[in-house]
Design an enzyme around this catalytic site. Sequence first.
Site, mmCIF file in Angstrom:
data_model
loop_
_atom_site.group_PDB
_atom_site.id
_atom_site.type_symbol
_atom_site.label_atom_id
_atom_site.label_comp_id
_atom_site.label_asym_id
_atom_site.label_seq_id
_atom_site.Cartn_x
_atom_site.Cartn_y
_atom_site.Cartn_z
ATOM 1 N N ARG A 43 1.203 -52.116 -11.932
ATOM 2 C CA ARG A 43 0.911 -51.537 -10.602
ATOM 3 C C ARG A 43 1.080 -52.592 -9.501
ATOM 4 N NH1 ARG A 43 -1.643 -52.250 -5.951
ATOM 5 N NH2 ARG A 43 -3.426 -53.112 -7.074
ATOM 6 N N ASP A 44 0.154 -53.499 -9.397
ATOM 7 C CA ASP A 44 0.200 -54.493 -8.316
ATOM 8 C C ASP A 44 1.496 -55.305 -8.376
ATOM 9 O OD1 ASP A 44 -0.517 -56.203 -6.283
ATOM 10 O OD2 ASP A 44 -1.930 -57.364 -7.474
ATOM 11 N N HIS A 48 -9.211 -61.970 -8.345
ATOM 12 C CA HIS A 48 -7.808 -61.531 -8.358
ATOM 13 C C HIS A 48 -7.031 -62.535 -7.508
ATOM 14 C CE1 HIS A 48 -4.828 -58.023 -8.054
ATOM 15 N NE2 HIS A 48 -4.328 -58.922 -7.229
ATOM 16 N N HIS A 92 -3.705 -64.820 -6.286
ATOM 17 C CA HIS A 92 -2.260 -65.040 -6.194
ATOM 18 C C HIS A 92 -2.015 -66.546 -6.104
ATOM 19 C CE1 HIS A 92 -0.607 -60.837 -5.237
ATOM 20 N NE2 HIS A 92 -1.848 -60.683 -5.670
ATOM 21 N N CYS A 120 3.346 -59.851 -1.901
ATOM 22 C CA CYS A 120 2.661 -59.027 -0.917
ATOM 23 C C CYS A 120 3.653 -58.750 0.197
ATOM 24 C CB CYS A 120 1.414 -59.729 -0.389
ATOM 25 S SG CYS A 120 0.567 -58.757 0.877
ATOM 26 N N ASN A 180 0.974 -62.505 -8.409
ATOM 27 C CA ASN A 180 -0.324 -62.703 -9.048
ATOM 28 C C ASN A 180 -0.229 -63.879 -10.015
ATOM 29 O OD1 ASN A 180 -1.999 -60.120 -8.404
ATOM 30 N ND2 ASN A 180 0.057 -59.384 -8.875
HETATM 31 ZN ZN LIG Z 1 -2.430 -58.945 -6.572
#
Ligand SMILES: [Zn+2]
Length: 340
Positions: free
Chosen positions: A56-57, A248, A250, A281, A290
């Site tokens: 997903r991300d 979370h 990055h 992003c 990530n």
């Molecule tokens: Zn992320």
Amino acid sequence: MGNVPSAVKHCLSYQQLLREHLWIGDSVAGALDPAQETSQLSGLPEYVKIVEVGPRDGLQNEKVIVPTDIKIEFINQLSQTGLSVIEVTSFVSSRWVPQMADHTEVMKGIHQYPGVRYPVLTPNLQGFHRAVAAGATEISVFGAASESFSKKNINCSIEESMEKFEEVVKSARHMNIPARGYVSCTLGCPYEGNITPQKVTEVSKRLYGMGCYEISLGDTIGVGTPGSMKRMLESVMKEVPPSALAVHCHDTYGQALANILTALQMGINVVDSAVSGLGGCPYAKGASGNVATEDLIYMLNGLGLNTGVNIYKVMEAGDFICKAVNKTTNSKVAQASFNA
Ligand SMILES: [Zn+2]
């Protein structure tokens, strides 16, 4: 596997890796000797839950749109690595996020392995109902600690977003569906720069209060350091217990693993990561992906902490998706292993 190209099916031999790079695996089986064990850092949890956010991300923020059958195969491979949580997709409008337009097909297409949870992102009630109809049994809502980021990323103020999430989380609770809350920009925002720990705390408290069982604190643009991570967590932990928090990170400024280690030492034992360091992003130029799941596991293995995840199988899934999207892995561990 549908249209999966044969080049993608062919993966490197990780059995060979296992033989040639024993240092990766030395503590996979908990083979630390007692002398080593006493030299471990203090304050660390014994078990760390990894939340895999690559499908997903990660894929949401890759430029290429990955074919549905590749996504399904990718998630099925991840399901066999020992990961207990894999975030599958986002039930957001395809106008906003074309990479996730196939959310229903992906959710319905994956094999749901026992013992693995498959949360999906649901930005509003409409998305929530679609997710449930497609078979989702766990959801996430995605908020921000920065007013400008909230407006640009989810098109509403923080307050408006919280009102929407309240509806979603309430509906989820009625159906006994666990809801997770994300807070993005916790250590910095591409528009506002510094974000105060107080702001992060306010938003986290709100999400926790409405019934999110876990709050994932995101350094969305990867600008944090162990110093800012510590200050932010100290503040948030006054309102939300560490057992309900995740981090979370990055890796834009190369601080992700250091930031994660800081969080672990402060009592957090849930960490988000993405295989091969997928993602980025789109709203923050230069923000890299990530933290790579491979690199995270390598560090945790070295610390003697249990994750239940097989690093070789994760590397295999990482190799698969990198070939499929034609990119070089961002995992240092995978790079070192393949180039050796
Ligand atoms: Zn992320």
